[in-house]
Design a protein around this motif. Sequence first.
Motif, short mmCIF file in Angstrom:
data_model
loop_
_atom_site.label_atom_id
_atom_site.label_comp_id
_atom_site.label_asym_id
_atom_site.label_seq_id
_atom_site.Cartn_x
_atom_site.Cartn_y
_atom_site.Cartn_z
N GLY A 115 -7.23 -1.82 3.09
CA GLY A 115 -5.87 -1.32 2.93
C GLY A 115 -5.80 0.09 2.38
O GLY A 115 -4.86 0.83 2.65
N VAL A 129 -2.74 -5.89 1.49
CA VAL A 129 -2.86 -4.60 2.18
C VAL A 129 -1.73 -3.68 1.74
O VAL A 129 -1.95 -2.51 1.43
CB VAL A 129 -2.87 -4.78 3.71
N ILE A 166 -0.42 -2.72 9.51
CA ILE A 166 -1.06 -4.03 9.47
C ILE A 166 -0.82 -4.75 10.79
O ILE A 166 0.30 -4.81 11.29
CB ILE A 166 -0.49 -4.88 8.32
#
Length: 172
Positions: free
Chosen positions: A123, A149, A157
């Motif tokens: 992330g 994340v 994502i």
Amino acid sequence: RIGSFAVGDGARPLLIAGPCVIESEDLILAVAERIAKLPITREFHFVFKASYLKDNRSAGESFRGPGLDAGLRALEKVRERVGCPVLSDVHGPDEVAAAAPVLDVVQIPAFLCRQTSLIEAAGACGKPVNVKKGQFLSPPEMANAVKKVEECGSRRIVLTERGSSFGYNNLV
């Protein structure tokens, strides 16, 4: 964004395709070129996927790939020659730092979808993160991976459904 295209609501869906593991540079180049020429790539955004290391094998002697350095060099050639974004699994936080400069998408394998340190490293790397849902999780449980994340400052994502297991060896 992944490579040169937008992902998400209103965008074309993703086609993440390629061999499970990099067996050779020549083979992944041939496979990527072949996929890129398929008519379906006009309807989908194509991201080439191949793992430089398959760390989840039933038998220890199973082929696992060329490793980090050789695998990343091969994936870089795919991006350069075929012109598509590339994706591969990462297995530990240390791999993320090495892989992120080459990969367009950093992928968390299904069996590692709860590994906080790995997800946080992915992330924070500045690249889109694809988290494959472990077959042992229900879909709502993936909210935890998304939150991990996001807490690292990323909203780039992708989630990949991997089915569900009922009992032993019954993947649906």
